[in-house]
Design a protein around this motif. Structure first.
Motif, mmCIF file in Angstrom:
data_model
loop_
_atom_site.group_PDB
_atom_site.id
_atom_site.type_symbol
_atom_site.label_atom_id
_atom_site.label_comp_id
_atom_site.label_asym_id
_atom_site.label_seq_id
_atom_site.Cartn_x
_atom_site.Cartn_y
_atom_site.Cartn_z
ATOM 1 N N LEU A 51 0.827 -1.204 0.000
ATOM 2 C CA LEU A 51 0.000 0.000 0.000
ATOM 3 C C LEU A 51 0.861 1.253 0.000
ATOM 4 N N LEU A 52 1.886 1.284 0.818
ATOM 5 C CA LEU A 52 2.773 2.458 0.872
ATOM 6 C C LEU A 52 3.465 2.682 -0.473
ATOM 7 N N VAL A 53 3.944 1.611 -1.081
ATOM 8 C CA VAL A 53 4.583 1.731 -2.393
ATOM 9 C C VAL A 53 3.564 2.202 -3.428
ATOM 10 N N SER A 54 2.364 1.650 -3.380
ATOM 11 C CA SER A 54 1.325 2.036 -4.334
ATOM 12 C C SER A 54 0.973 3.505 -4.211
ATOM 13 N N VAL A 55 0.900 4.011 -2.988
ATOM 14 C CA VAL A 55 0.573 5.420 -2.768
ATOM 15 C C VAL A 55 1.643 6.319 -3.375
ATOM 16 N N VAL A 56 2.906 6.005 -3.127
ATOM 17 C CA VAL A 56 3.998 6.831 -3.665
ATOM 18 C C VAL A 56 4.011 6.790 -5.191
ATOM 19 N N VAL A 57 3.859 5.602 -5.760
ATOM 20 C CA VAL A 57 3.865 5.474 -7.225
ATOM 21 C C VAL A 57 2.673 6.203 -7.831
ATOM 22 N N ALA A 58 1.486 6.042 -7.239
ATOM 23 C CA ALA A 58 0.284 6.672 -7.788
ATOM 24 C C ALA A 58 0.365 8.189 -7.715
ATOM 25 N N ILE A 59 0.961 8.718 -6.662
ATOM 26 C CA ILE A 59 1.116 10.172 -6.547
ATOM 27 C C ILE A 59 2.045 10.698 -7.644
ATOM 28 N N LEU A 108 -8.544 5.460 1.563
ATOM 29 C CA LEU A 108 -9.540 5.450 2.637
ATOM 30 C C LEU A 108 -10.858 4.848 2.172
ATOM 31 N N VAL A 109 -11.330 5.272 1.014
ATOM 32 C CA VAL A 109 -12.610 4.772 0.511
ATOM 33 C C VAL A 109 -12.512 3.286 0.175
ATOM 34 N N GLY A 110 -11.404 2.869 -0.433
ATOM 35 C CA GLY A 110 -11.238 1.444 -0.729
ATOM 36 C C GLY A 110 -11.235 0.600 0.527
ATOM 37 N N VAL A 326 -7.581 -8.030 7.023
ATOM 38 C CA VAL A 326 -6.958 -7.997 5.700
ATOM 39 C C VAL A 326 -7.748 -7.159 4.701
ATOM 40 N N SER A 327 -9.074 -7.159 4.824
ATOM 41 C CA SER A 327 -9.918 -6.466 3.834
ATOM 42 C C SER A 327 -9.581 -4.990 3.639
ATOM 43 N N PRO A 328 -9.356 -4.206 4.718
ATOM 44 C CA PRO A 328 -9.048 -2.787 4.491
ATOM 45 C C PRO A 328 -7.802 -2.569 3.640
ATOM 46 N N LEU A 329 -6.782 -3.393 3.841
ATOM 47 C CA LEU A 329 -5.539 -3.221 3.091
ATOM 48 C C LEU A 329 -5.723 -3.615 1.631
ATOM 49 N N VAL A 330 -6.427 -4.724 1.388
ATOM 50 C CA VAL A 330 -6.677 -5.154 0.012
ATOM 51 C C VAL A 330 -7.522 -4.113 -0.724
ATOM 52 N N GLY A 331 -8.576 -3.631 -0.061
ATOM 53 C CA GLY A 331 -9.427 -2.619 -0.687
ATOM 54 C C GLY A 331 -8.699 -1.331 -0.968
ATOM 55 N N ALA A 332 -7.826 -0.918 -0.052
ATOM 56 C CA ALA A 332 -7.078 0.324 -0.245
ATOM 57 C C ALA A 332 -6.128 0.218 -1.431
ATOM 58 N N VAL A 333 -5.396 -0.883 -1.521
ATOM 59 C CA VAL A 333 -4.472 -1.077 -2.643
ATOM 60 C C VAL A 333 -5.235 -1.106 -3.968
#
Length: 379
Positions: A51-59, A108-110, A326-333
């Protein structure tokens, strides 16, 4: 597994005992439980890192591409008050003021939709349930369109439409609660049928409003609330959504055992000391608040709250304490990458989020349902 002298563990909806494990010694079962907890912890850490990597890449990705290293530097400078050169001011503004709040809202929404979807499916005992099955999104759409057409809540400025959507969502939830409640309690079937009927009614009201006051702004608002988008988010909108979602995640974790038992049926739940009607009412209030807060800033995003819980159950099992971890992390990613595709695939135009989630969710859900080994709440 706990020693026999301790209270019985929560009963999951997957009650089958794999061959060869029925006569295991207590020590072996305890080791298996420890190994299972270790796997869950490892899974959560891996997903958090992803998730952290995805956030940085998406930004960093978009019309103006910023490398992950530069993105991390701009984020660090913003958080610590570091100095940015004049030549980098424009890029910094794009990263911090435009993309960062959008990506964080997507996460957050995911996370919220996935977690609420788990709770709704257990609460109404329906594999096809999602956070919007109780009419919340339709009520939010009516509120948003009503504010757009009438100019109500103008004192809130740019937040008037979001406020109208949130109030509409709460009003819809209150109406569903009032209609579904009875002296005999609030049965899952009664609740879900009431929600579906109310949703159809709110859609009719929304259509009448647009028909009587036809204008392009109202039409755009309808499309926004029915398809979903993070395009209008600002830093000012994040605190309220973050508070609602994080509070919902924490509280729902405390309902893990109750959800395990409620998924087995009201009679079984009552025999195990769980009051399903009381828990269902409490969950309805909590789910309505969290879903209303999300819909108010993002519109209705389909399939996330429906598909993600099933995928997580296939990986970690049906026990809700594990699924809710696990669901919050999967949904967020998933939502971070979905939003990235929506805003870059046909740039400079932006695809509605609901289009992407439906294109992904429909084939995944159909494939999932065709698996003979899969059943709701188990493998």
């Amino acid at each position: 597994m706990r020693p026999s002298a301790s209270p019985a563990p929560p009963v999951s909806s997957d009650c089958r005992i794999p061959d060869g494990k029925a006569n295991q010694a207590p020590g072996a079962r305890g080791s298996e439980s420890s190994a299972s907890r270790m796997r869950l912890t490892t899974t959560c850490f891996v997903l958090l890192a992803l998730l952290l990597v995805s956030v940085v890449v998406a930004i960093g990705l978009g019309t103006a591409v910023v490398t992950p290293g530069d993105t991390a530097w701009y984020l660090w400078a913003a958080l610590t008050g570091g100095k940015i050169g004049a030549s980098e001011a424009t890029t910094y503004q794009i990263v911090w003021e435009i993309r960062t709040p959008r990506v964080l809202l997507a996460a957050l929404v995911g996370a919220g939709l996935s977690t609420v979807g788990v709770a709704v499916q257990a609460m109404v005992r329906n594999a096809l349930a999602d956070p919007y099955v109780l009419g919340v999104s339709s009520g939010a759409s009516v509120g948003a369109v009503g504010v757009t057409v009438t100019g109500g809540l103008a004192v809130l400025g740019v937040y008037a439409v979001s406020a109208g959507a949130f109030l509409g969502a709460l009003a819809a939830s209150a109406m569903v609660y009032a209609a579904a409640a009875s002296r005999a309690g609030m049965s899952p079937l009664r609740l879900i049928l009431t929600g579906v009927a109310m949703a159809l009614g709110f859609q009719a009201v929304m259509s009448v409003i647009i028909y009587l006051v036809p204008n392009s702004e109202a039409t755009s608002t309808v499309l926004y609330w029915t398809m979903g988008s993070f395009g209008a988010v600002t830093w000012a909108a994040l605190p309220a959504v973050a508070a609602a979602v994080l509070l919902g995640l924490v509280v729902l974790r405390r309902y893990g055992r109750a959800l395990d038992v409620m998924a087995l049926g009201d009679e079984t739940a009552a025999s195990l000391g769980v009051d399903p009607d009381r828990h269902r009412k409490q969950l309805l209030v909590l789910i309505s608040l969290v879903t209303g807060a999300m819909v108010a800033v993002s519109g209705a995003i389909s399939f996330v709250g429906l598909v993600m819980p099933h995928l997580v159950r296939m990986v970690v099992g049906s026990t809700h304490a594990r699924v809710l971890a696990v669901s919050p992390l999967v949904g967020a990613v998933f939502m971070v990458w979905t939003d990235l595709v929506a805003r870059t695939l046909v740039a400079p135009r932006e695809l509605p989020l609901g289009v992407i989630t439906a294109l992904v969710g429909v084939p995944v859900f159909v494939t999932l349902m065709r698996r003979k080994a899969y059943m709701f709440g188990g493998r």
